[in-house]
Scaffold this motif. Structure first.
Motif, short mmCIF file in Angstrom:
data_model
loop_
_atom_site.label_atom_id
_atom_site.label_comp_id
_atom_site.label_asym_id
_atom_site.label_seq_id
_atom_site.Cartn_x
_atom_site.Cartn_y
_atom_site.Cartn_z
N GLY A 318 0.81 -1.21 0.00
CA GLY A 318 0.00 0.00 0.00
C GLY A 318 0.84 1.26 0.00
O GLY A 318 0.50 2.25 -0.68
N ALA A 319 1.96 1.24 0.76
CA ALA A 319 2.82 2.43 0.83
C ALA A 319 3.52 2.67 -0.50
O ALA A 319 3.57 3.80 -1.00
CB ALA A 319 3.84 2.26 1.95
N VAL A 320 4.06 1.60 -1.11
CA VAL A 320 4.86 1.76 -2.32
C VAL A 320 4.02 2.14 -3.53
O VAL A 320 4.37 3.05 -4.29
CB VAL A 320 5.67 0.47 -2.60
CG1 VAL A 320 6.37 0.55 -3.95
CG2 VAL A 320 6.70 0.25 -1.49
N VAL A 321 2.89 1.45 -3.76
CA VAL A 321 2.09 1.77 -4.95
C VAL A 321 1.45 3.15 -4.82
O VAL A 321 1.08 3.77 -5.83
CB VAL A 321 1.00 0.71 -5.23
CG1 VAL A 321 1.62 -0.65 -5.49
CG2 VAL A 321 -0.01 0.64 -4.09
N GLY A 322 1.36 3.66 -3.58
CA GLY A 322 0.83 5.01 -3.39
C GLY A 322 1.77 6.09 -3.88
O GLY A 322 1.39 7.26 -3.98
N TRP A 323 3.02 5.71 -4.20
CA TRP A 323 3.98 6.69 -4.72
C TRP A 323 3.78 6.98 -6.21
O TRP A 323 4.29 7.97 -6.72
CB TRP A 323 5.41 6.18 -4.52
CG TRP A 323 5.81 6.01 -3.10
CD1 TRP A 323 5.22 6.55 -1.99
CD2 TRP A 323 6.89 5.22 -2.60
NE1 TRP A 323 5.87 6.16 -0.85
CE2 TRP A 323 6.91 5.34 -1.19
CE3 TRP A 323 7.87 4.43 -3.21
CZ2 TRP A 323 7.85 4.70 -0.39
CZ3 TRP A 323 8.82 3.79 -2.42
CH2 TRP A 323 8.80 3.92 -1.03
#
Length: 377
Positions: A318-323
């Motif tokens: 969730g954190a990475v694809v939110g970038w």
């Protein structure tokens, strides 16, 4: 992690179901969701409130098997291993917190949140603390009666602390309970959870005490299942205790309300009681009726074999694809708004996003399982 042949498949399914639903309720596609998929606002209980305590209960189940590996080892070696595992979970939690603070906006600029506002406690730190204290307790205290007595003291002691040290007019209020007072004094407002719009932490210092009992009860249930084996006596006694705990919780609720965010002692009894009933049902269906080849069982055991690793992957994903941005939306927003809310607006679209997110995590778990990789964090 080496898989134990003597392990009850039903316990893996229980753990897998817990992680599956934990990911679903933690990752809705929008603020609009079905009521059972939201936590109770304060007092009360919803199915979502059962998920986290069930994970702790399942951790206790697993501990009843894992503690056998410490037999014959020195006390110093065992203590070091328990502390190292707890510290690693804390480290992973803070790495995820750091990743979550990194933002890549539509203009391409990057920003990193300040450590001065980093949340100190949370789901993973609570898991680490509960594992640390419960593992040390069951390793050094061999008497089941003493373990039970300590668990009772933790539940009663927490109740007394809230009554004595909270606001006399509202000892169980969000901002007026002793736990919130302690958290603000020890960590400061900036390091607490702000999802309620105010500085309050549902995984605070003081409420960790009763949550340890969820793990201990899971451990005792796991030991009992191993001792009694696949018998109707075992199932009936688990059910009896499950319904007894639910009854006691409902009685206690009249003076110490059931509240997940405060993790009240009545909440502990209720969730443990429900977990005992669920475990009994799964043991009967899977172990006694031998329904082990059904696809639904395989689906949940994929989660159950790497529970913590899959949960951590979910936060990382969730954190990475939110970038990454597509147009003026990051990837998560695009999937929610442009895909699932288009399919069905509102709560259904939110649920579809959560299921998609859960399936991504399941695929990760399946890859690990196919390659015989079992990660103990």
């Amino acid at each position: 992690m080496e898989q134990n042949a003597n392990r009850f498949l039903s316990l893996d399914v229980f753990r897998g179901m817990t992680i599956c639903f934990m990911i679903i309720v933690n990752n809705p596609g929008s603020d609009i969701s079905f009521a059972p998929l939201d936590h109770a606002k304060w007092f009360g209980f919803t199915p979502t409130d059962l998920v986290f305590p069930s994970f702790l209960f399942a951790m206790g189940n697993a501990m009843s098997f894992a503690m056998k590996k410490f037999v014959g080892q020195s006390n110093a070696s065992v203590i070091l291993k328990i502390i190292k595992r707890s510290a690693l979970i804390f480290l992973v939690a803070y790495c995820l917190e750091f990743l979550g603070s990194i933002h890549h906006n539509i203009s391409g600029a990057w920003s990193i949140g300040s450590f001065s506002h980093m949340r100190i406690l949370g789901v993973l730190p609570r898991i680490a603390l509960c594992y640390l204290f419960s593992a040390l307790m069951v390793y050094f205290i061999k008497s089941k009666n003493i373990i039970i007595a300590i668990s009772i003291l933790l539940l009663l002691g927490y109740w007394i602390i809230l009554l004595v040290n909270g606001d006399p007019n509202a000892p169980y209020g969000m901002l007026t309970n002793a736990g919130t007072y302690l958290d603000k004094w020890a960590m400061g407002d900036a390091h607490l959870y702000h999802g309620e719009g105010v500085a309050f932490d549902p995984e605070g210092i003081l409420s960790t005490l009763p949550s340890i009992v969820n793990v201990i009860c899971g451990y005792c249930a796991g030991k009992f299942i191993q001792e009694k084996g696949k018998t109707y006596e075992m199932i009936s006694r688990l059910l009896l205790f499950g319904f007894l705990f639910i009854f006691l919780a409902l009685c206690w609720n009249m003076s110490f309300p059931i509240a997940k965010k405060l993790w009240t002692s009545s909440f502990v009894l209720l969730t443990v009681g429900i977990d005992l009933v669920l475990i009994s049902a799964l043991v009967y269906v899977i172990e006694m009726r031998s329904l082990k080849t059904n696809g639904w069982i395989s689906f949940f055991t994929t989660f159950g074999k790497n529970p913590l690793a899959i949960y951590i992957f979910g936060d990382f994903f969730g954190a990475v694809v939110g970038w990454f941005y597509i147009g003026n939306m990051n990837f998560n927003e695009m999937m929610s708004v442009k895909v699932f809310q288009v399919i069905s607006a509102g709560a259904i679209g939110s649920l579809l996003f959560a299921i998609y997110y859960m399936l991504v995590c399941w695929v990760f778990g399946k890859v690990l399982d196919k390659n015989k990789i079992y990660i103990r964090v």
